[in-house]
Design a protein around this motif. Sequence first.
Motif, PDB file in Angstrom:
ATOM      1  N   LYS A  37      53.873  49.047  79.148  1.00  0.00           N
ATOM      2  CA  LYS A  37      53.093  50.230  79.977  1.00  0.00           C
ATOM      3  C   LYS A  37      53.046  49.744  81.467  1.00  0.00           C
ATOM      4  O   LYS A  37      53.088  50.801  82.163  1.00  0.00           O
ATOM      5  CB  LYS A  37      51.548  50.041  79.583  1.00  0.00           C
ATOM      6  N   ARG A  38      53.529  48.808  81.908  1.00  0.00           N
ATOM      7  CA  ARG A  38      53.805  48.476  83.197  1.00  0.00           C
ATOM      8  C   ARG A  38      54.905  49.119  83.745  1.00  0.00           C
ATOM      9  O   ARG A  38      55.161  49.453  84.980  1.00  0.00           O
ATOM     10  CB  ARG A  38      53.779  46.771  83.601  1.00  0.00           C
ATOM     11  N   ILE A  39      55.967  49.298  82.888  1.00  0.00           N
ATOM     12  CA  ILE A  39      57.194  49.783  83.325  1.00  0.00           C
ATOM     13  C   ILE A  39      57.275  51.154  82.869  1.00  0.00           C
ATOM     14  O   ILE A  39      57.616  52.036  83.844  1.00  0.00           O
ATOM     15  CB  ILE A  39      58.329  49.231  82.686  1.00  0.00           C
ATOM     16  N   GLY A  40      56.524  51.644  81.863  1.00  0.00           N
ATOM     17  CA  GLY A  40      56.770  53.213  81.239  1.00  0.00           C
ATOM     18  C   GLY A  40      58.151  53.563  80.919  1.00  0.00           C
ATOM     19  O   GLY A  40      59.066  53.265  81.266  1.00  0.00           O
ATOM     20  N   PRO A  41      58.167  54.834  79.957  1.00  0.00           N
ATOM     21  CA  PRO A  41      59.477  55.190  79.324  1.00  0.00           C
ATOM     22  C   PRO A  41      60.286  56.189  80.261  1.00  0.00           C
ATOM     23  O   PRO A  41      61.324  56.503  79.861  1.00  0.00           O
ATOM     24  CB  PRO A  41      58.821  55.921  78.277  1.00  0.00           C
ATOM     25  N   HIS A  42      59.667  56.695  81.444  1.00  0.00           N
ATOM     26  CA  HIS A  42      60.250  57.852  82.006  1.00  0.00           C
ATOM     27  C   HIS A  42      61.047  57.367  83.049  1.00  0.00           C
ATOM     28  O   HIS A  42      60.943  56.211  83.933  1.00  0.00           O
ATOM     29  CB  HIS A  42      59.057  58.740  82.863  1.00  0.00           C
ATOM     30  N   PHE A  43      62.123  58.220  83.440  1.00  0.00           N
ATOM     31  CA  PHE A  43      63.206  57.947  84.606  1.00  0.00           C
ATOM     32  C   PHE A  43      64.045  56.782  84.302  1.00  0.00           C
ATOM     33  O   PHE A  43      64.482  56.057  85.180  1.00  0.00           O
ATOM     34  CB  PHE A  43      62.368  57.979  85.593  1.00  0.00           C
ATOM     35  N   LEU A  44      64.216  56.575  83.160  1.00  0.00           N
ATOM     36  CA  LEU A  44      65.104  55.428  82.717  1.00  0.00           C
ATOM     37  C   LEU A  44      66.418  55.888  81.951  1.00  0.00           C
ATOM     38  O   LEU A  44      67.024  55.295  80.953  1.00  0.00           O
ATOM     39  CB  LEU A  44      64.275  54.603  81.786  1.00  0.00           C
ATOM     40  N   GLN A  45      66.645  57.245  82.226  1.00  0.00           N
ATOM     41  CA  GLN A  45      67.898  57.631  81.382  1.00  0.00           C
ATOM     42  C   GLN A  45      69.075  57.533  82.340  1.00  0.00           C
ATOM     43  O   GLN A  45      69.469  57.859  83.469  1.00  0.00           O
ATOM     44  CB  GLN A  45      67.644  59.150  81.411  1.00  0.00           C
ATOM     45  N   ALA A  46      70.010  56.691  81.609  1.00  0.00           N
ATOM     46  CA  ALA A  46      71.127  56.162  82.357  1.00  0.00           C
ATOM     47  C   ALA A  46      72.038  57.103  82.463  1.00  0.00           C
ATOM     48  O   ALA A  46      72.149  58.118  81.531  1.00  0.00           O
ATOM     49  CB  ALA A  46      71.665  55.108  81.700  1.00  0.00           C
ATOM     50  N   GLY A  47      73.168  57.466  83.340  1.00  0.00           N
ATOM     51  CA  GLY A  47      74.084  58.435  83.521  1.00  0.00           C
ATOM     52  C   GLY A  47      75.068  58.524  84.759  1.00  0.00           C
ATOM     53  O   GLY A  47      75.322  57.259  85.188  1.00  0.00           O
ATOM     54  N   VAL A  48      75.379  59.773  85.054  1.00  0.00           N
ATOM     55  CA  VAL A  48      76.303  59.801  86.299  1.00  0.00           C
ATOM     56  C   VAL A  48      75.486  59.516  87.824  1.00  0.00           C
ATOM     57  O   VAL A  48      76.316  59.364  88.817  1.00  0.00           O
ATOM     58  CB  VAL A  48      77.067  60.967  86.339  1.00  0.00           C
ATOM     59  N   GLY A  49      74.218  59.184  87.540  1.00  0.00           N
ATOM     60  CA  GLY A  49      73.486  58.951  88.864  1.00  0.00           C
ATOM     61  C   GLY A  49      72.784  60.154  89.145  1.00  0.00           C
ATOM     62  O   GLY A  49      72.961  61.279  88.636  1.00  0.00           O
ATOM     63  N   TYR A  50      71.902  59.974  90.314  1.00  0.00           N
ATOM     64  CA  TYR A  50      71.070  60.984  90.615  1.00  0.00           C
ATOM     65  C   TYR A  50      71.894  61.948  91.719  1.00  0.00           C
ATOM     66  O   TYR A  50      72.550  61.559  92.395  1.00  0.00           O
ATOM     67  CB  TYR A  50      69.626  60.534  91.097  1.00  0.00           C
ATOM     68  N   GLY A  51      71.419  63.263  91.645  1.00  0.00           N
ATOM     69  CA  GLY A  51      71.825  64.441  92.570  1.00  0.00           C
ATOM     70  C   GLY A  51      70.684  65.084  93.017  1.00  0.00           C
ATOM     71  O   GLY A  51      69.505  64.572  93.117  1.00  0.00           O
ATOM     72  N   GLY A  52      70.955  66.471  93.638  1.00  0.00           N
ATOM     73  CA  GLY A  52      69.988  67.279  94.117  1.00  0.00           C
ATOM     74  C   GLY A  52      69.719  67.248  95.491  1.00  0.00           C
ATOM     75  O   GLY A  52      70.262  66.356  96.133  1.00  0.00           O
ATOM     76  N   SER A  53      68.727  68.091  95.770  1.00  0.00           N
ATOM     77  CA  SER A  53      68.388  68.395  97.165  1.00  0.00           C
ATOM     78  C   SER A  53      67.531  67.425  97.872  1.00  0.00           C
ATOM     79  O   SER A  53      67.044  67.432  98.954  1.00  0.00           O
ATOM     80  CB  SER A  53      67.758  69.718  97.347  1.00  0.00           C
ATOM     81  N   CYS A  54      66.683  66.441  96.867  1.00  0.00           N
ATOM     82  CA  CYS A  54      65.815  65.716  97.424  1.00  0.00           C
ATOM     83  C   CYS A  54      66.284  64.243  97.412  1.00  0.00           C
ATOM     84  O   CYS A  54      66.142  63.272  98.307  1.00  0.00           O
ATOM     85  CB  CYS A  54      64.449  65.797  96.642  1.00  0.00           C
ATOM     86  N   PHE A  55      66.637  63.593  96.292  1.00  0.00           N
ATOM     87  CA  PHE A  55      66.627  61.948  96.164  1.00  0.00           C
ATOM     88  C   PHE A  55      67.729  61.598  97.101  1.00  0.00           C
ATOM     89  O   PHE A  55      67.602  60.655  98.047  1.00  0.00           O
ATOM     90  CB  PHE A  55      67.162  61.645  94.638  1.00  0.00           C
ATOM     91  N   PRO A  56      68.892  62.146  97.146  1.00  0.00           N
ATOM     92  CA  PRO A  56      69.982  61.881  98.077  1.00  0.00           C
ATOM     93  C   PRO A  56      69.599  61.808  99.449  1.00  0.00           C
ATOM     94  O   PRO A  56      69.647  60.896 100.427  1.00  0.00           O
ATOM     95  CB  PRO A  56      71.132  62.646  97.753  1.00  0.00           C
ATOM     96  N   LYS A  57      68.857  62.979  99.961  1.00  0.00           N
ATOM     97  CA  LYS A  57      68.643  63.024 101.217  1.00  0.00           C
ATOM     98  C   LYS A  57      67.390  62.055 101.718  1.00  0.00           C
ATOM     99  O   LYS A  57      67.273  61.439 102.815  1.00  0.00           O
ATOM    100  CB  LYS A  57      68.500  64.530 101.726  1.00  0.00           C
ATOM    101  N   ASP A  58      66.171  62.208 100.808  1.00  0.00           N
ATOM    102  CA  ASP A  58      65.092  61.521 100.941  1.00  0.00           C
ATOM    103  C   ASP A  58      65.307  59.962 101.170  1.00  0.00           C
ATOM    104  O   ASP A  58      64.630  59.383 101.693  1.00  0.00           O
ATOM    105  CB  ASP A  58      64.026  62.159 100.131  1.00  0.00           C
ATOM    106  N   THR A  59      66.005  59.481 100.294  1.00  0.00           N
ATOM    107  CA  THR A  59      66.482  58.024 100.274  1.00  0.00           C
ATOM    108  C   THR A  59      67.200  57.652 101.635  1.00  0.00           C
ATOM    109  O   THR A  59      66.820  56.580 102.143  1.00  0.00           O
ATOM    110  CB  THR A  59      67.233  57.548  98.915  1.00  0.00           C
ATOM    111  N   ARG A  60      68.020  58.487 101.974  1.00  0.00           N
ATOM    112  CA  ARG A  60      68.698  58.272 103.368  1.00  0.00           C
ATOM    113  C   ARG A  60      67.743  58.296 104.609  1.00  0.00           C
ATOM    114  O   ARG A  60      67.694  57.421 105.274  1.00  0.00           O
ATOM    115  CB  ARG A  60      69.893  59.019 103.520  1.00  0.00           C
ATOM    116  N   ALA A  61      66.960  59.236 104.400  1.00  0.00           N
ATOM    117  CA  ALA A  61      65.915  59.436 105.615  1.00  0.00           C
ATOM    118  C   ALA A  61      64.793  58.421 105.629  1.00  0.00           C
ATOM    119  O   ALA A  61      64.561  57.891 106.535  1.00  0.00           O
ATOM    120  CB  ALA A  61      65.157  60.818 105.073  1.00  0.00           C
TER     121      ALA A  61
END
Length: 438
Positions: free
Chosen positions: A250-274
Motif C-alpha cells: 500500500k505504501r507503493i500502490g498499483p498506479h503509474f507503474l506501466q513500463a513502456g516507451v516512456g512518458y510524453g505529453g504536454s505536461c510531464f516533459p515540460k514540467d519536469t524540466r521547469a
Amino acid sequence: MREGIQAEKLAFIGAGYVGLVSGTCFAELGNRVVCVDRDADKIGLLRDSVIPIYEPGLEELVRCNQAAGRLSFTTSIGDAVREADIVFLAVGTPPLEGGDVDLSQVRDAARQIAENIDADKIVVIKSTVPVGTGRSIERLINEHSRSGAKVRVVSNPEFLREGSAIHDTFHPDRIVIGCEDPEAGERIRRLHEPLGAETLITGRESAELIKYAANAFLATKISFINEMANICEKVGADIGMVAKGIGLDKRIGPHFLQAGVGYGGSCFPKDTRAQLRIAEDVDYEFRILRAVIEVNRLQRLRFAQKIERAAGPVEGKRIAVLGLAFKPETDDLRDAPSLDVADWLIRRGADVIGYDPVAWARAAQQIPELAVTDSLEAALRGADAVVVVTQWESIRRMDLDWAKSLVARPIMIDGRNIWEPAEMAAKGWTYWSVGRPE
Ligand SMILES: NC(=O)c1ccc[n+]([C@@H]2O[C@H](COP(=O)([O-])OP(=O)(O)OC[C@H]3O[C@@H](n4cnc5c(N)ncnc54)[C@H](O)[C@@H]3O)[C@@H](O)[C@H]2O)c1
Ligand SMILES: O=c1ccn([C@@H]2O[C@H](COP(=O)(O)OP(=O)(O)O[C@H]3O[C@H](CO)[C@@H](O)[C@H](O)[C@H]3O)[C@@H](O)[C@H]2O)c(=O)[nH]1
C-alpha cells in the motif's frame, strides 16, 4: 446542473485543454461562464458547438450548457473580465529552449486584465506556473490597473488528465488553493464545494510547487519502472509481475507503474524540466529529477533500437507505427514518443506509415515525411514490422489473426505490453515488448 449552490460569474481566459474543460464543467455546476480565447477560429467553432480538441464527452457538455445559457464564448477579454467576478487564467505555459517556462501568455493576459477591470476581482491561476508567479502577476495587474480596481490572485493548480478530463474535473483527488487573502481563498473553496473533494488551503508558493512536485513524482515512478523493465530484460524477469508485486504494497500502490516507451505529453516533459530550473534558480541540484528526464529520453531511443534488433536493419522496410497521440483518447501530439520513434525510423531509411484514429492528420503536419492513416488495415497491409506506441482501444482489440494476414512479416514490437508473449507466440508472431523475456 447541480442544485442548491451559490452560482458565480466566471471568466476563463484560454479555451484550450484546461480552460475549455474546466469552464464547461463549472457551467455544468450552475455557474455563468464565459470562455475567452485570442484564437478567433477556435471561438468561431465553439460558438457553433464544434470542439476544436478531441476530449471524450466534451461536445455534449458544451452544447447542453450553451443551450442553457450558462456557457458562452468570446474573443474579447475586456467583455469577459468586466462581466465576471472571478477570472481564471488557463493560458499555455510552454517550455522555452533550455527548459525555462515561457510566461508570455500569462503576462499578456494579466496586462489585458489590468486594462479592462472596472471593479475588484479575484484572479485564479490555473495554468502551471513557476513559484512566485502568483505574487508577480498580482503586482503586475494592480500596478497597471487602468481603473484603479484591484485583484487578489489565488493559485489553483489543475490536475486533470487529457482523455479523462471531464471525469477528473468532477472527481478530483484533491483541490489545492494557494492564497494570501483568506477571504479570496474561501470564495474559491466554496466554488469547488459541490465537487465534494478534499481541499487543501495553503500559501501561494506551496500551491505552485505542489503542481510541479506531483508531476515530477509521477514522472519518477514511470522512469523508475522503465529502468526496472530494462533490468528485467537482462535477468529474464517479467516487469508486469514485478510491478504487480511491488504495487500490492500500500505504501507503493498499483498506479503509474506501466513500463513502456516512456512518458510524453504536454505536461510531464515540460514540467519536469521547469522544476529542474526552479531548483537551479535557488542553487539546488535536483539530482533525482535530472536522472528521471535522462532515463525517459533513453527509453525512447532504447525502444527504437529494439525495432532493429527485432526486425533487422529498417532501411527500405515498411514499418507500421500504431498510435501517434501521446496517449489514447486524445489528439494531443505534444512531445509524443511516437514522433521520436517515427523520426528515428525515417532517418534510418524506413518507409514509415503511422496509424492513429484521431491524431493522424495533425501528425502529418508535424512530420511531413510520415505517411499517416486512420485505417488500421491500411497501416498493417504489407508491413515488415508493426510497432505499437500508443494503446488506443482499436489497437488493443485488434484481431491478431486478421492483422497477421495483412502484414508481410509477423513481427511486432509492442511499447505498451498489450499482449502476452505466450499468446503472441502461439499465434505465430515474433513478439518483442518492454521488460519481458524476448
Ligand atoms: N493539458 C493538460 O492536460 C493540462 C493539465 C493540467 C495543467 N495544464 C496547464 O494548463 C495550462 C494550459 O494548458 P492547455 O493544455 O490547456 O494549453 P492550450 O495551449 O491547449 O490552451 C491555451 C489557450 O490559451 C489561449 N491564449 C493564450 N494567450 C491568450 C490570451 N492572452 N488571451 C486569450 N487566450 C489566450 C491560446 O490561444 C490557447 O487556446 C498550461 O499551463 C498547462 O501546463 C495542462
Ligand atoms: O504508468 C504509466 C502512466 C503513464 N505513462 C505515460 O505518461 C504520460 C502521461 O500520462 P497521463 O498522466 O495519463 O496524462 P496527462 O494528460 O499528461 O496528465 C498528466 O499531466 C497533467 C498536466 O500537468 C496533470 O494534470 C495530470 O495529473 C498528469 O497525470 C503518457 O505518455 C503515458 O503514456 C506511462 O508511461 N506509464
